[in-house]
Every structure is written in C-alpha cells, then in structure tokens.
Design an enzyme around this catalytic site. Structure first.
Site, PDB file in Angstrom:
ATOM      1  N   GLU A  85       0.840  -1.202   0.000  1.00  0.00           N
ATOM      2  CA  GLU A  85       0.000   0.000   0.000  1.00  0.00           C
ATOM      3  C   GLU A  85       0.871   1.246   0.000  1.00  0.00           C
ATOM      4  OE1 GLU A  85      -2.992  -0.172  -1.215  1.00  0.00           O
ATOM      5  OE2 GLU A  85      -3.712  -1.435   0.419  1.00  0.00           O
ATOM      6  N   HIS A  86       0.442   2.226  -0.763  1.00  0.00           N
ATOM      7  CA  HIS A  86       1.163   3.499  -0.886  1.00  0.00           C
ATOM      8  C   HIS A  86       2.607   3.316  -1.353  1.00  0.00           C
ATOM      9  CE1 HIS A  86      -1.808   6.435   0.540  1.00  0.00           C
ATOM     10  NE2 HIS A  86      -2.299   5.422   1.214  1.00  0.00           N
ATOM     11  N   TYR A  95      -3.888  12.282   0.800  1.00  0.00           N
ATOM     12  CA  TYR A  95      -3.177  11.478  -0.206  1.00  0.00           C
ATOM     13  C   TYR A  95      -2.079  12.281  -0.909  1.00  0.00           C
ATOM     14  CZ  TYR A  95      -2.371   8.038  -3.872  1.00  0.00           C
ATOM     15  OH  TYR A  95      -1.787   7.119  -4.713  1.00  0.00           O
ATOM     16  N   ASP A 150      -4.437   0.895  -9.190  1.00  0.00           N
ATOM     17  CA  ASP A 150      -5.876   0.652  -9.330  1.00  0.00           C
ATOM     18  C   ASP A 150      -6.258   0.417 -10.784  1.00  0.00           C
ATOM     19  OD1 ASP A 150      -5.624   1.367  -6.716  1.00  0.00           O
ATOM     20  OD2 ASP A 150      -6.713   3.259  -6.887  1.00  0.00           O
TER      21      ASP A 150
HETATM   22  C1  GLA Z   1      -5.206   4.730  -3.980  1.00  0.00           C
HETATM   23  C2  GLA Z   1      -4.421   5.135  -5.230  1.00  0.00           C
HETATM   24  C3  GLA Z   1      -3.414   4.060  -5.609  1.00  0.00           C
HETATM   25  C4  GLA Z   1      -2.560   3.667  -4.420  1.00  0.00           C
HETATM   26  C5  GLA Z   1      -3.404   3.400  -3.190  1.00  0.00           C
HETATM   27  C6  GLA Z   1      -2.583   3.163  -1.971  1.00  0.00           C
HETATM   28  O1  GLA Z   1      -6.017   3.629  -4.230  1.00  0.00           O
HETATM   29  O2  GLA Z   1      -5.304   5.370  -6.308  1.00  0.00           O
HETATM   30  O3  GLA Z   1      -2.638   4.497  -6.692  1.00  0.00           O
HETATM   31  O4  GLA Z   1      -1.582   4.632  -4.164  1.00  0.00           O
HETATM   32  O5  GLA Z   1      -4.312   4.449  -2.928  1.00  0.00           O
HETATM   33  O6  GLA Z   1      -1.837   2.018  -2.092  1.00  0.00           O
END
Ligand code: GLA
Length: 394
Positions: free
Chosen positions: A36-37, A224, A174
């Site tokens: 994640e991230h 974010y 995503d």
């Molecule tokens: C959101 C973003 C992704 C990713 C996630 C965290 O979903 O769209 O690109 O950074 O957060 O992993």
C-alpha cells in the site's frame, strides 16, 4: 449479480435512448493483498480485480456528442468532442471528460456515444470505483472505435485522467488491476516498469473478506497528495545523502534510520514505512508461493501497523476493525486497504469462520461507533471486458 446489473443498465439505456445498447462492458473494482502506498514510490503491489463492477451500456450515436447517464445518481451530462475539454463541477463527469481529452490528445479520432452506467462497487470504500469508470470508458471507446490502444495504455490514460481532471496524484495500481485482472490470480506488479506476473490466489481453507468501515474516503480531500509530497521531499534528501540510489527500492532500512535527524520525524516515518512495505510485498509473494498463509497474514498485520503509525493514513474506525480480529485464531491477517482515511479492511479468514466473524465484528463496531458494518465476500475476477458486442450478441 453481474447479470442483474447488466439487465438493469440495458433497460435503463433503452428507456433513455430508445433502443437496445450496441455494446456492454464490465469494468471491475480491485482489492490489494499487500503493497500500500508504494505504487507511486517505485515499489511492488499485489492487487487483483474483483467481482464488483461498473457496467457500461454504450452505442455510437453518429454525432460528436457524448451523452452520459449516471443511473445510480440519476444524473445526465453531455459534452461535445469538438470542444476543448476541461474538468468541470460535475465530479463524476470529469472521469469521462479526462479520458476523452487524453484520447484526443493522442491524435486518435473519436465520435459520439450514448452511455448509461451503473456500479456495484461501493463508492468511497477503497475498491477503486473511479479507476473502474476511467478505464472502463477508455476500454469501451477503444473497442468501439478500434483505436488500437494497448491494455497498458488504457490503464495509463485512466491514471493520467485522475491526475489532470480529478486532481488526485494517484499511482498506477488501481487502473492496472482493473484492466489486467485475471480470474483467481493476484498480480505482482513492478510499479517501476509495469512488469507483472500472476500468482495463484488460492488461499486453500482461507478466504478474503472485506469489512467496510462505511467511513467514506475521497482521496481528493484526504492527505493522499500530502503523503506524495512528503515522500518526495524525503527521497530528495536521501538521494543527496546516498548519491548511488535512485528510488526507494535501492534503500535499506538502516540507511533511512541513519538519516532520521536529517529527515525530521514525520518524513522519516513516511520513508521508513515505504522501505519496509516494499520488502513486505516481496516476502508476501514468496509466502504465497509456499502457501505459507500464516506468514502472509503476519505481513498484512505489519502493513496495517505501518500505515496507521508511520504513514498515518488509517483512522479510528479502521484501526478498530483491524484490532477486532487481531487475536482471533481464525483470522490470519487484516489491514486497511487502499488509499486509507476510510474504506475497507481486507482480512484473511478461515472459510468456515467467516459468518461468525462478520456477526461478531459488526456487533462490536455498531456498539462502538453506531455504524452498520458492511461485509463483502469477494471473488477474484477478470479485468475490464466486453460483455456484449453488437455483432456477437450476449
Ligand atoms: C489509492 C491510489 C493508488 C494507491 C493506493 C494506496 O487507491 O489510487 O494508486 O496509491 O491508494 O496504495
């Protein structure tokens, strides 16, 4: 559920535009097992597409207009492809405007379409409904007008549209997962160069369960973009210190530790999380290969702790949901999933304990926050696809 969605969208199309739709497309949401991230930090991620979809009913209309109807919102929006396309106040329409703009920018020729769409991906739940809309629309135009875009280009158009027309500086995970998903496979994606490989998503006597906190996150209003800035600052300082490194992937935990003072507490913790998370994904892939689900689960819990304490993208409700299953012998791992600040936790749960756990956690969650927990028993499914084409029939 998929069939019902398709039927409803088709019926709505007929009502709005007076004919059966020429084409039907399905574009899935995604989960992420771990990583994640780190997609915007040159890491690896382990997502998969799921059996929740945005369904598009589409027909060419012989004009230069794109006429959209968002069935779930009961809202319409039209734009002319010959106009200079810009983001406007109707947030959901920006996904379509952005995609059309980027396709035009590539010098490809588009004509008008009528579109009705509806979704079974809950919005703001961290399941990437926006990526599904962007990529689904790009996929539809590509298919109908034979634009010759590759799957990778479709994912990148979706991502860029999010950056430029929605204002979220997201990574590629995503969109990639939505387009490239395969039934019963997770995708190990190298976010550096988009190399990817598929791994079996058979967890034997365990299954994946999502628990939706019902705290809606929107990445635009959350931290974010701030996180992106913080790690960018951190990486610049680390590069100055270690000229041999290019990305977070080249850094060891010890190197980050050694720069604690230089980075300052907040940026230090952000960078530490990133370096650890990149390693965790690699460890998770080898655990998955060995069917060592206990290890995989431990890594998921560790990711949650990092996201909560160091990256600080969790919230009280998500922490509660992760804690609620931490000592349950039937749960191997749990963590918040996606951008954070709300949305779902993903849990690796013994199959025959799933219903009991939903019941138990839902009761505790209701008691604590007075929120009705929603649980999703998801299946890992294929990526964006044609459900019906004019000539092929359903
Ligand atoms: C959101 C973003 C992704 C990713 C996630 C965290 O979903 O769209 O690109 O950074 O957060 O992993």
């Amino acid at each position: 559920m998929k069939k019902k969605l398709v039927q409803q969208v088709s019926a709505s199309f007929k009502e709005k535009f007076g004919a059966e739709p020429g084409h039907i497309f399905l574009s899935p949401g995604r989960i992420n097992i771990i990583g994640e991230h780190v997609d915007y930090n040159d890491g690896f991620v382990l997502p998969a597409a799921i059996n929740k979809y945005v369904c598009f009913a589409v027909s060419e209309n012989g004009t230069s207009n794109v006429n959209l109807y968002a069935k779930d919102l009961d809202q319409s929006y039209s734009f002319n492809l010959n106009d200079a396309l810009q983001p406007g106040d109707t947030m959901w329409a920006n996904f379509f405007l952005g995609v059309a703009h980027l396709i035009k920018e590539r010098g490809l020729t588009l004509s008008g379409v009528d579109v009705v769409f509806s979704s079974t991906i809950p919005m703001g739940a961290g399941l990437s409904s926006s990526a599904a809309v962007e990529c689904g629309f790009a996929f539809a135009l590509n298919n109908i007008y034979s634009l010759g875009l590759s799957k990778e280009e479709i994912a990148l158009i979706g991502q860029k549209s999010e950056h430029t027309f929605v204002g979220v500086n997201c990574g590629i995970m995503d969109q990639f997962a939505s387009v490239f998903g395969k039934k019963n496979k997770v995708i190990k994606l190298d976010c550096n160069n988009l190399d990817h490989e598929y791994h079996s998503a058979d967890f034997k006597e365990y299954s994946l369960l999502l628990l939706d906190s019902k705290v809606k996150h929107t990445l635009l209003e959350s931290g974010y973009n701030d996180r992106r800035n913080e790690v960018e600052q951190g990486l610049a300082k680390l590069k100055a210190q270690y000229p041999e490194i290019n990305t977070f992937r080249d850094l060891s935990e010890a190197q980050v530790e050694a720069c604690k003072d230089l980075l300052g507490d907040v940026v230090y913790r952000r960078c530490l999380f990133v370096v650890r998370e990149i390693q965790r994904v690699l460890d998770a892939v080898s655990a998955l290969e060995k069917e060592d689900f206990k290890k995989l689960g431990e890594l998921m819990f560790a990711t949650h702790n990092g996201l909560s304490k160091n990256y600080e993208v969790s919230c009280e409700e998500l922490d509660f949901l992760a804690d609620a299953v931490r000592n349950d012998e039937n749960v191997l791992g749990a963590r918040m999933m996606g951008g954070g600040f709300g949305g779902c936790t993903i849990n690796l749960v013994k199959k025959d304990a799933v219903n009991g756990i939903i019941e138990r956690v839902a009761a505790a969650y209701k008691e604590k926050f007075n929120i009705k927990l929603e649980a999703y028993k998801i299946k890992i499914s294929k990526g964006t696809s044609v459900y019906k084409n004019e000539h092929a029939g359903i």
